[in-house]
Enzyme design. Structure first.
Site, PDB file in Angstrom:
ATOM      1  N   HIS A 146       0.821  -1.221   0.000  1.00 14.60           N
ATOM      2  CA  HIS A 146       0.000   0.000   0.000  1.00 14.60           C
ATOM      3  C   HIS A 146       0.841   1.251   0.000  1.00 14.60           C
ATOM      4  O   HIS A 146       0.557   2.213  -0.697  1.00 14.60           O
ATOM      5  CB  HIS A 146      -0.866   0.038   1.262  1.00 14.60           C
ATOM      6  CG  HIS A 146      -1.968  -0.937   1.221  1.00 14.60           C
ATOM      7  ND1 HIS A 146      -2.340  -1.690   2.297  1.00 14.60           N
ATOM      8  CD2 HIS A 146      -2.773  -1.297   0.221  1.00 14.60           C
ATOM      9  CE1 HIS A 146      -3.337  -2.462   1.955  1.00 14.60           C
ATOM     10  NE2 HIS A 146      -3.614  -2.248   0.707  1.00 14.60           N
TER      11      HIS A 146
ATOM     12  N   ARG B  93      -8.258  -4.393 -15.267  1.00 16.48           N
ATOM     13  CA  ARG B  93      -8.288  -5.628 -14.471  1.00 16.48           C
ATOM     14  C   ARG B  93      -9.640  -5.721 -13.773  1.00 16.48           C
ATOM     15  O   ARG B  93      -9.927  -4.929 -12.881  1.00 16.48           O
ATOM     16  CB  ARG B  93      -7.183  -5.588 -13.412  1.00 16.48           C
ATOM     17  CG  ARG B  93      -5.762  -5.698 -13.961  1.00 16.48           C
ATOM     18  CD  ARG B  93      -4.769  -5.676 -12.804  1.00 16.48           C
ATOM     19  NE  ARG B  93      -3.452  -6.142 -13.183  1.00 16.48           N
ATOM     20  CZ  ARG B  93      -2.407  -5.332 -13.398  1.00 16.48           C
ATOM     21  NH1 ARG B  93      -2.527  -4.043 -13.270  1.00 16.48           N
ATOM     22  NH2 ARG B  93      -1.239  -5.839 -13.723  1.00 16.48           N
TER      23      ARG B  93
ATOM     24  N   GLU C 222       1.304 -14.900 -21.473  1.00 17.85           N
ATOM     25  CA  GLU C 222       1.999 -14.791 -20.187  1.00 17.85           C
ATOM     26  C   GLU C 222       2.458 -16.148 -19.665  1.00 17.85           C
ATOM     27  O   GLU C 222       2.934 -16.280 -18.555  1.00 17.85           O
ATOM     28  CB  GLU C 222       1.135 -14.053 -19.161  1.00 17.85           C
ATOM     29  CG  GLU C 222      -0.289 -14.526 -19.047  1.00 17.85           C
ATOM     30  CD  GLU C 222      -1.130 -13.664 -18.101  1.00 17.85           C
ATOM     31  OE1 GLU C 222      -0.582 -12.795 -17.403  1.00 17.85           O
ATOM     32  OE2 GLU C 222      -2.352 -13.886 -18.066  1.00 17.85           O
TER      33      GLU C 222
ATOM     34  N   ASN D  50       4.720  -9.757 -16.346  1.00 13.45           N
ATOM     35  CA  ASN D  50       4.825 -10.090 -14.918  1.00 13.45           C
ATOM     36  C   ASN D  50       4.754 -11.605 -14.730  1.00 13.45           C
ATOM     37  O   ASN D  50       5.565 -12.203 -14.028  1.00 13.45           O
ATOM     38  CB  ASN D  50       3.696  -9.437 -14.109  1.00 13.45           C
ATOM     39  CG  ASN D  50       3.637  -7.941 -14.334  1.00 13.45           C
ATOM     40  OD1 ASN D  50       4.606  -7.354 -14.804  1.00 13.45           O
ATOM     41  ND2 ASN D  50       2.525  -7.326 -14.002  1.00 13.45           N
ATOM     42  N   ASP D  51       3.766 -12.210 -15.398  1.00  7.93           N
ATOM     43  CA  ASP D  51       3.642 -13.659 -15.296  1.00  7.93           C
ATOM     44  C   ASP D  51       4.605 -14.374 -16.232  1.00  7.93           C
ATOM     45  O   ASP D  51       5.155 -15.418 -15.881  1.00  7.93           O
ATOM     46  CB  ASP D  51       2.198 -14.100 -15.586  1.00  7.93           C
ATOM     47  CG  ASP D  51       1.328 -13.962 -14.355  1.00  7.93           C
ATOM     48  OD1 ASP D  51       1.794 -14.356 -13.262  1.00  7.93           O
ATOM     49  OD2 ASP D  51       0.205 -13.439 -14.461  1.00  7.93           O
TER      50      ASP D  51
ATOM     51  N   ARG E 165       6.548 -14.692  -8.189  1.00 10.38           N
ATOM     52  CA  ARG E 165       6.700 -13.236  -8.238  1.00 10.38           C
ATOM     53  C   ARG E 165       6.415 -12.556  -6.904  1.00 10.38           C
ATOM     54  O   ARG E 165       6.718 -11.377  -6.736  1.00 10.38           O
ATOM     55  CB  ARG E 165       5.848 -12.631  -9.359  1.00 10.38           C
ATOM     56  CG  ARG E 165       4.375 -12.780  -9.186  1.00 10.38           C
ATOM     57  CD  ARG E 165       3.639 -12.498 -10.480  1.00 10.38           C
ATOM     58  NE  ARG E 165       2.902 -11.245 -10.436  1.00 10.38           N
ATOM     59  CZ  ARG E 165       1.932 -10.911 -11.274  1.00 10.38           C
ATOM     60  NH1 ARG E 165       1.603 -11.714 -12.263  1.00 10.38           N
ATOM     61  NH2 ARG E 165       1.299  -9.772 -11.166  1.00 10.38           N
TER      62      ARG E 165
ATOM     63  N   CYS F  87       1.472  -5.355 -21.526  1.00  8.78           N
ATOM     64  CA  CYS F  87       0.798  -4.701 -20.408  1.00  8.78           C
ATOM     65  C   CYS F  87       1.416  -5.060 -19.060  1.00  8.78           C
ATOM     66  O   CYS F  87       0.912  -4.664 -18.022  1.00  8.78           O
ATOM     67  CB  CYS F  87      -0.697  -5.003 -20.415  1.00  8.78           C
ATOM     68  SG  CYS F  87      -1.045  -6.748 -20.215  1.00  8.78           S
TER      69      CYS F  87
HETATM   70  C1  PEP Z   1       1.110  -9.671 -16.281  1.00  2.00           C
HETATM   71  O1  PEP Z   1       1.144 -10.841 -15.874  1.00  2.00           O
HETATM   72  O2  PEP Z   1       2.101  -9.093 -16.805  1.00  2.00           O
HETATM   73  C2  PEP Z   1      -0.119  -8.872 -16.151  1.00  2.00           C
HETATM   74  C3  PEP Z   1      -0.236  -7.681 -16.694  1.00  2.00           C
HETATM   75  O3  PEP Z   1      -1.121  -9.399 -15.411  1.00  2.00           O
HETATM   76  P1  PEP Z   1      -1.178  -9.381 -13.813  1.00  2.00           P
HETATM   77  O4  PEP Z   1      -0.018  -8.552 -13.337  1.00  2.00           O
HETATM   78  O5  PEP Z   1      -2.499  -8.799 -13.489  1.00  2.00           O
HETATM   79  O6  PEP Z   1      -1.054 -10.827 -13.519  1.00  2.00           O
HETATM   80 MG    MG Z   2      -0.720 -11.859 -15.401  1.00  2.49          MG
END
Ligand code: PEP
Ligand code: MG
Length: 578
Positions: A198, A305, A441, A464-465, A475, A512
């Site tokens: 946060h 999201r 992803e 990210n994934d 992660r 993204c």
């Molecule tokens: C990602 O995995 O890069 C992504 C944008 O989705 P999230 O971070 O919501 O898993």
């Molecule tokens: Mg993701």
């Protein structure tokens, strides 16, 4: 003597101020056994504390200055909802009655059980809900124990508000961040938390430099001593000498000038030096964020999201409620909008109350995202119906998370096609064309991207994934965070392959994940052929500047050369030289 301390820089900027340590959020909870005759009185005392805590938080909500980004109020609204959550209130009263415990100890028992559930979760957003439970329970505990509920107030006697102050705490609640940001607070340092905590999210939204995860900060820093905070590098310097002060003051001036120049780019189109048009989009989490994103220069939304509609509640959102949210967001966004279907794991049951199976040992590899939606067609149907019905209000695309194969994509696509027929039969109007695409992803999807590209209408790379699954690192596990490397050659090859598959099939490819909003990677991504970037809106202008400054053709030639290099060190050096 000066002292350098290192944590994780999560909100950029340099601040110089006097340290002010806040009370610990770790409370010593008293435990007593009640006489049978005292139980009803204790329950009344608990209800009284819960009411007072809620009223105080409502007052904080009212103090949020106009123009503050929507996510700030959203944090407080979440806490207000939680204050009345039956799983907190009823469970605590249950402990008072059955275990004859005093209210404080009963509430602690409730909290410990909830925290244990959250600890098993994989999704970083859901995991931060653990902090929400902690903050809400802490506020009620403080009322019960007749302690101040506000860090700012408790610090006040020692707190020289005439001075620029650097707050040093183990953790800070969103409510305290709001109150403190209205005083002369120039930076935050916390001992706990990571980039998705946060403190990190709110400090970024408020534009206040912040460092999190600076272990033992309250031990090393003394009240009243001068501290320099570099929120980009994650460094804090206590008792700086004259030379350091001069250096950081001039860095502050440069950053302020830089921010002012960035603002001038707001309405400029993102076109590279050699004329390549790049699309800069925003990642948002609520319909209100869309307006804020446009103010910050985003041309549209590349990732909405939708999980947030499902969180902090006992029931599932109805088709009607979802329709209203999607209609609002599609009408608010000027430009393209990509909405992602539900991306929750098996841990979802905690928030929604839906029975979606037990929490597995390895939720990141389990029944989550599109897998969950295909397993629970009623859940998916409500969302797809709401999305298609809202599609007539603007330019909407639908994106499917965690696609791993062509067969899975087809299954989801056929489901949506059948839902469209069903809606048309019922007389609903929908946009004729609602492009459907896959998030790339999972490494398997990136490898299969030439095949997927023949079926999908667009790709969006979720780094990210993708990085988590490619490098086999959780992660949200701090212990292996150091291995999280967007520049790993394997990751770069998967990104390149995905972009190339999209280009060959003539479909757009967006990125993204966080990598798209990190200016350190912009030139490399342009070199890899990426033309659509979706990110936290606060990063849009900085990425735009990098685009304006880039010669895409020459970056592409350089990138091809560096990817062909078999020597990892040489490759990294070439990336740094881009
Ligand atoms: C990602 O995995 O890069 C992504 C944008 O989705 P999230 O971070 O919501 O898993
Ligand atoms: Mg993701």
């Amino acid at each position: 003597m000066s002292l350098w301390l290192n944590g994780i820089g999560v909100s950029r900027g340099v601040a110089i101020g006097r340290a002010q340590r806040l009370h610990s959020t770790d409370l010593e909870i008293p435990e007593r056994r009640l006489q049978a005759g005292d139980i009803e009185h204790e329950i009344t005392r608990f209800y009284g504390a819960q009411r007072r805590a809620r009223d105080e938080l409502k007052r904080v909500r009212e103090q949020i200055p106009p123009g503050t980004p929507g996510d700030i109020a959203a944090f407080i609204d979440t806490h207000l909802l939680m204050m009345d959550d039956r799983s907190i209130v009823d469970t605590t009263i249950g402990h008072i009655r059955s275990a004859k415990l005093n209210a404080e100890a009963a509430l602690k028992r409730t909290r410990d059980a909830m925290v244990a559930i959250f600890d098993q979760m994989d999704d970083p957003y859901l995991r931060t809900r653990k902090d929400d439970v902690g903050h809400v329970v802490d506020r009620i505990q403080r009322v019960l124990m007749k302690l101040s509920t506000t860090a700012a107030v408790e610090g006040a006697p020692k707190f020289d508000i005439a001075e620029q102050t650097v707050i040093v705490a183990d953790d800070i609640t969103p409510a305290d961040i709001i109150l403190l940001s209205q005083q002369k607070v120039v930076a935050f340092i916390t001992e706990f938390g990571g980039p998705t905590s946060h403190t990190a999210i709110l400090a970024r939204s408020l534009g206040i430099p912040a460092i999190v995860g600076l272990r033992d900060a309250r031990k090393w820093l003394r009240d009243g001593e001068t501290v320099i905070v570099d929120g980009e590098q994650g460094h804090a310097l206590a008792a700086p000498d004259a030379e350091a002060l001069t250096f950081f003051k001039s860095k502050q001036v440069k950053l302020a000038q830089d921010r002012a120049t960035l603002q001038l780019l707001r309405d400029k189109p993102a076109i590279s030096k050699d004329g390549v048009k790049i699309r800069l989009l925003a990642n948002i989490e609520s319909p209100d964020d869309a307006i804020h994103a446009a103010e910050l220069g985003a041309e549209g939304v590349g990732l909405y999201r939708t999980e947030f509609l499902y969180m902090n509640r006992k029931d599932l959102p109805s088709e009607e409620e979802q329709f209203e949210a999607y209609a609002k967001v599609v009408s608010a966004v000027k430009g393209p909008l990509t909405i992602r279907t539900l991306d929750l794991g098996a841990d979802k049951q905690v928030d929604s109350g839906a029975r979606l199976g037990p929490t597995p040992n390895n939720p990141a590899l389990g029944l989550r995202a599109i897998r969950l939606c295909l397993r629970e067609p009623e859940l998916f149907r409500a969302q797809v119906r709401a999305l298609l019905r809202a599609s007539r209000f603007g330019e909407m695309k639908i994106m499917l998370p965690m696609i791993s194969s062509v067969a899975e994509y087809r299954q989801a696509h056929n489901f949506m096609a059948a839902t469209r027929i069903e809606l048309a039969r019922e007389g609903y109007k929908m946009a004729d064309d609602v492009p459907v695409g896959a998030m790339i992803e999972i490494p398997a999807a990136a490898l299969a991207s030439p095949m997927l590209a023949r079926e999908c209408q667009f790709f969006s790379i979720g780094t990210n994934d993708l990085i988590q699954y490619t490098l086999a690192i959780d992660r949200v596990d701090d212990e292996v965070n150091y291995l999280y490397d967007p520049l790993h050659p394997a990751v770069l090859q998967l990104i390149q392959r995905t972009i190339q598959s999209g280009v060959r099939a003539g479909i757009p490819v967006t990125m993204c994940g966080e990598m798209a909003g990190d200016v350190r990677y912009t030139r490399l991504l342009l070199g890899l052929g990426l033309q659509e970037f979706s990110m936290h809106p606060a990063n849009v202008l900085e990425i735009k500047r990098a685009v304006l400054d880039a010669d895409v053709k020459s970056l592409q030639a350089q990138t091809l050369r560096l990817l062909a290099s078999a020597d990892i060190e040489e490759q990294q050096a070439l990336i740094a030289a881009l």
